[in-house]
Design a protein around this motif. Structure first.
Motif, PDB file in Angstrom:
ATOM      1  N   ARG A   1      47.626  45.221  69.893  1.00 22.91           N
ATOM      2  CA  ARG A   1      47.219  44.001  70.598  1.00 22.91           C
ATOM      3  C   ARG A   1      45.846  44.243  71.181  1.00 22.91           C
ATOM      4  O   ARG A   1      45.499  45.374  71.544  1.00 22.91           O
ATOM      5  CB  ARG A   1      48.222  43.646  71.697  1.00 22.91           C
TER       6      ARG A   1
ATOM      7  N   HIS B   1      43.472  39.927  69.440  1.00 22.68           N
ATOM      8  CA  HIS B   1      44.623  40.098  68.562  1.00 22.68           C
ATOM      9  C   HIS B   1      45.895  39.962  69.397  1.00 22.68           C
ATOM     10  O   HIS B   1      46.254  40.886  70.142  1.00 22.68           O
ATOM     11  CB  HIS B   1      44.579  41.483  67.892  1.00 22.68           C
TER      12      HIS B   1
ATOM     13  N   GLN C   1      51.152  39.027  66.694  1.00 27.06           N
ATOM     14  CA  GLN C   1      50.495  38.871  65.397  1.00 27.06           C
ATOM     15  C   GLN C   1      50.598  40.187  64.638  1.00 27.06           C
ATOM     16  O   GLN C   1      50.468  41.262  65.214  1.00 27.06           O
ATOM     17  CB  GLN C   1      49.027  38.486  65.602  1.00 27.06           C
ATOM     18  N   SER C   2      50.849  40.114  63.334  1.00 27.72           N
ATOM     19  CA  SER C   2      50.993  41.338  62.550  1.00 27.72           C
ATOM     20  C   SER C   2      49.669  42.086  62.474  1.00 27.72           C
ATOM     21  O   SER C   2      48.595  41.529  62.657  1.00 27.72           O
ATOM     22  CB  SER C   2      51.480  41.002  61.139  1.00 27.72           C
TER      23      SER C   2
END
Length: 335
Positions: free
Chosen positions: A214, A232, A236-237
């Motif tokens: 992240r 990020h 989220q992948s």
């Protein structure tokens, strides 16, 4: 519907050297106990909730159970397990919660949540910040956190609609003595220092680079540095990888909160966004791997591959829980 909620209170969270040499917040035993009492009060938002409390080396959990008033139709009991006074206690408790609990409330910092993430499997986690340098836990009131855990655990709100999976980061270090493995929750970094020492990552000048699951410029440490390059979200992948260089000669630099109370400009030699399982490599002649703000593994003559992975814990979105419960009329009663 009855449910079981696990409670982890880490007595060591918020007590490392960063609170002495920087601007990190302090969370003492009294504050943790009061927050945990608020969690128990919040759990009464639903009936028939059984609470399992992790025992610990500081006796916070033991005292909490001894002083607790059980919620209506429920109980507050101490988890029957050995206590060693370190992160193994948290992992052992989380492993039990994976089998016995419908939700878990964690009072601690990034390290505590990492220990929980290793063994809690798919049990939803409400993470409350009582640590020093936190990226994952939220600064949410204990009563509100307890209520959210109860609403999820009892099925008042839909679990799928109110939780999201947090990614993790793993490293494989190939050394002259064999492979070594390490997993972090939010960050995994390479540090140009020879020893683990006090563990806390204090000096941005020692950072070689890292991979984060992240990234936000509002975060502290490695995820804050990465957040200056690319935001990020935790659900989220993939992740963000970067390598640090001198500010004056690097092609790019970011301004970031590197430790509590410190804002610095950091030179970026290279960076890129990563997909899940995509590796970013470092050659470490002598250094230390850090996870979630703490130095953990000393290395020499190692080739290190660091990659984001998708099998982290299910985190509860507290705001989404209350919003959904309110929309479905849970809190209101007509005469």
């Amino acid at each position: 519907m009855g449910a079981t909620v696990g409670l982890v209170v880490n007595p060591a969270a918020g007590r490392d050297i960063r609170r002495l040499v920087g601007g990190a917040s302090v969370s003492d035993a009294y504050g943790k106990r009061r927050t945990a009492q608020c969690v128990l009060a919040g759990l009464t938002l639903c009936d028939d909730v059984e609470v399992l409390v992790m025992p610990d080396g500081g006796n916070l959990g033991q005292r909490l159970v001894a002083d607790a008033d059980a919620p209506d139709g429920g109980s507050v009991t101490l988890l029957d397990m050995p206590v060693e006074g370190d992160g193994r206690d948290t992992r052992r408790a989380a492993e039990r919660f994976a089998e016995e609990a419908d939700a878990v409330v964690v009072l601690g910092g990034d390290g505590t949540n990492r220990d929980v993430a290793h063994t809690v499997e798919d049990v939803p986690v409400v993470s409350v910040s009582t640590g020093t340098n936190n990226v994952v836990p939220s600064a949410v009131d204990g009563t509100v956190a307890g209520g959210a855990a109860a609403l999820v655990a009892t099925g008042v709100v839909d679990r799928e609609a109110t939780t999201a999976r947090h990614g993790m980061v793993e490293a494989v270090a190939r050394t002259p003595t064999g492979e070594k493995h390490l997993r972090g929750l939010a960050t995994l970094g390479v540090v140009d220092q020879q020893f683990v020492g006090t563990r806390a990552l204090l000096d941005a000048d020692t950072i070689v680079g890292g991979v984060v699951s992240r990234a936000s410029p509002s975060d502290i440490g490695l995820s804050g540095i990465a957040g200056g390059l690319s935001v990020h979200p935790f659900d989220q992948s993939g992740g963000v990888a970067f390598r640090v260089g001198p500010v004056e000669s690097s092609p790019e630099s970011v301004r970031a909160v590197t430790v509590p109370g410190v804002v610095e400009r950091v030179g970026i030699e290279a960076w890129r966004r990563l997909d899940d399982e995509e590796a970013f490599s470092f050659d470490v002649s002598r250094g230390v791997l850090s996870v979630d703000g703490e130095r953990e593994l000393e290395l020499s003559e190692a080739a290190v591959d660091v990659r984001p992975v998708a099998d982290g814990p299910l985190l509860v979105d507290v705001e989404a829980v209350y919003d959904r419960a309110a929309r479905e009329g849970y809190f209101s009663t007509e005469r």
